[in-house]
Design a protein around this motif. Structure first.
Motif, PDB file in Angstrom:
ATOM      1  N   SER A 160      -5.982 -39.810  24.912  1.00  0.00           N
ATOM      2  CA  SER A 160      -7.402 -39.946  24.603  1.00  0.00           C
ATOM      3  C   SER A 160      -7.655 -41.169  23.732  1.00  0.00           C
ATOM      4  O   SER A 160      -8.614 -41.918  23.948  1.00  0.00           O
ATOM      5  N   ALA A 163      -7.407 -44.293  25.893  1.00  0.00           N
ATOM      6  CA  ALA A 163      -8.595 -44.487  26.725  1.00  0.00           C
ATOM      7  C   ALA A 163      -9.776 -44.975  25.893  1.00  0.00           C
ATOM      8  O   ALA A 163     -10.537 -45.853  26.327  1.00  0.00           O
ATOM      9  N   ARG A 167     -11.854 -48.506  26.272  1.00  0.00           N
ATOM     10  CA  ARG A 167     -13.300 -48.628  26.425  1.00  0.00           C
ATOM     11  C   ARG A 167     -13.894 -49.592  25.404  1.00  0.00           C
ATOM     12  O   ARG A 167     -14.828 -50.339  25.708  1.00  0.00           O
ATOM     13  N   VAL A 184      -3.978 -49.425  31.624  1.00  0.00           N
ATOM     14  CA  VAL A 184      -4.224 -48.055  31.169  1.00  0.00           C
ATOM     15  C   VAL A 184      -3.726 -47.054  32.208  1.00  0.00           C
ATOM     16  O   VAL A 184      -3.093 -46.044  31.871  1.00  0.00           O
ATOM     17  N   ASP A 185      -3.982 -47.320  33.472  1.00  0.00           N
ATOM     18  CA  ASP A 185      -3.521 -46.432  34.540  1.00  0.00           C
ATOM     19  C   ASP A 185      -2.002 -46.320  34.530  1.00  0.00           C
ATOM     20  O   ASP A 185      -1.444 -45.225  34.657  1.00  0.00           O
ATOM     21  N   LEU A 188      -0.816 -44.228  31.557  1.00  0.00           N
ATOM     22  CA  LEU A 188      -1.079 -42.807  31.730  1.00  0.00           C
ATOM     23  C   LEU A 188      -0.137 -42.151  32.743  1.00  0.00           C
ATOM     24  O   LEU A 188      -0.229 -40.937  32.976  1.00  0.00           O
ATOM     25  N   VAL A 199      -8.467 -41.292  34.277  1.00  0.00           N
ATOM     26  CA  VAL A 199      -9.649 -42.135  34.144  1.00  0.00           C
ATOM     27  C   VAL A 199     -10.604 -41.783  35.272  1.00  0.00           C
ATOM     28  O   VAL A 199     -10.206 -41.623  36.426  1.00  0.00           O
ATOM     29  N   LEU A 204     -14.095 -46.663  32.500  1.00  0.00           N
ATOM     30  CA  LEU A 204     -12.867 -46.151  31.882  1.00  0.00           C
ATOM     31  C   LEU A 204     -13.102 -44.848  31.115  1.00  0.00           C
ATOM     32  O   LEU A 204     -12.354 -44.523  30.189  1.00  0.00           O
ATOM     33  N   PHE A 206     -12.795 -40.955  30.475  1.00  0.00           N
ATOM     34  CA  PHE A 206     -11.523 -40.240  30.579  1.00  0.00           C
ATOM     35  C   PHE A 206     -11.761 -38.748  30.446  1.00  0.00           C
ATOM     36  O   PHE A 206     -12.627 -38.303  29.688  1.00  0.00           O
ATOM     37  N   ARG A 208      -9.358 -35.486  29.612  1.00  0.00           N
ATOM     38  CA  ARG A 208      -8.012 -35.036  29.273  1.00  0.00           C
ATOM     39  C   ARG A 208      -7.779 -33.607  29.743  1.00  0.00           C
ATOM     40  O   ARG A 208      -8.731 -32.886  30.065  1.00  0.00           O
ATOM     41  N   ASP A 225     -14.411 -36.044  26.295  1.00  0.00           N
ATOM     42  CA  ASP A 225     -13.302 -36.069  27.247  1.00  0.00           C
ATOM     43  C   ASP A 225     -12.505 -34.770  27.275  1.00  0.00           C
ATOM     44  O   ASP A 225     -11.460 -34.684  27.914  1.00  0.00           O
TER      45      ASP A 225
END
Length: 230
Positions: A160, A163, A167, A184-185, A188, A199, A204, A206, A208, A225
């Motif tokens: 989190s 992400a 952002r 980021v991808d 993760l 995402v 972006l 997110f 969780r 999130d």
């Protein structure tokens, strides 16, 4: 890390100072007197007990695991934010070894001339960022906690924070959406971050798969999130 190219101290310092303007979580103080600071390793070994107690008191809860979760989430944000921004914006990955924490709060400082590396190409960059933030810092924090907190909750907090940092970088540098989203991808899908969430769109945002427990404090709410959010 032997194959990495060391970046000049001046370049690392310039990158850190530049991204500090992105927001409070991006700021790492450089140099200055040692008074009022202590080694982050000592804070980890002590289970960041001072911050957890202060945080639980501030939110009027007796559940120290909530304080621990909030502290770890905030610390993860203070690590990911400058590291991610420096990597994407300046092609520099700062080395956080030797980090200090303020005696009276969560602020961070690098007491010596900051070192780091030129960002390698993916996928090596993903591995380096994970090592700098998760392996060397967040794992040490988790190992020292004296309060029992579920490992997947802590991993979800780390994701989190990542992400949210992304952002904030996107808001400052919208032209970097593609490399930022790709990094980021990849993160993760790495190590303990794998399976923590996903995402949702080009902004972006997110979602969780765990909850930081903030909703359990008096007047607390579910985060945007959160897995429990509708």
């Amino acid at each position: 890390m032997n194959a990495l190219r060391q970046a000049p101290v001046s370049s690392v310092a310039a990158a850190l100072k530049d991204v500090a303007d992105f927001g409070g979580f991006f700021s790492i103080e450089l140099g200055g007197p040692d008074d009022g600071w202590h080694r982050i390793e000592d804070a980890y070994a002590d289970g960041v007990a001072d911050l957890i107690a202060a945080t639980a008191g501030r939110y009027d809860t007796r559940e120290l695991r909530i304080g621990a979760s909030i502290v770890q989430l905030g610390h993860a944000a203070r690590l990911w934010s400058p590291v991610l921004a420096c990597a994407v914006v300046h092609g520099i990955v700062p080395d956080l070894r030797g980090l200090h924490r303020a005696d009276d709060g969560p602020a961070l400082r690098l007491p010596a001339a900051p070192t780091g590396w030129h960002a390698p190409e993916p996928p090596h960059l993903t591995g380096l960022l994970y090592e700098v933030v998760v392996d060397r810092q967040l794992d040490a924090l988790a190992a020292g906690l004296r309060v029992k907190v579920a490992p997947r909750l802590l991993a979800g907090n780390a994701a989190s924070a990542l992400a949210e940092a992304a952002r904030a970088v996107l808001a400052a540098r919208g032209d970097l959406r593609e490399p930022l989203a790709g990094l980021v991808d990849d993160l993760l899908r790495t190590g303990r971050l794998a399976g923590t969430g996903k995402v949702l769109g080009p902004d972006l945002s997110f979602r969780r798969r765990s909850c930081c427990l903030y909703y359990r404090v008096p007047a607390g709410v579910k985060c945007e999130d959160c897995s429990l959010a509708e």
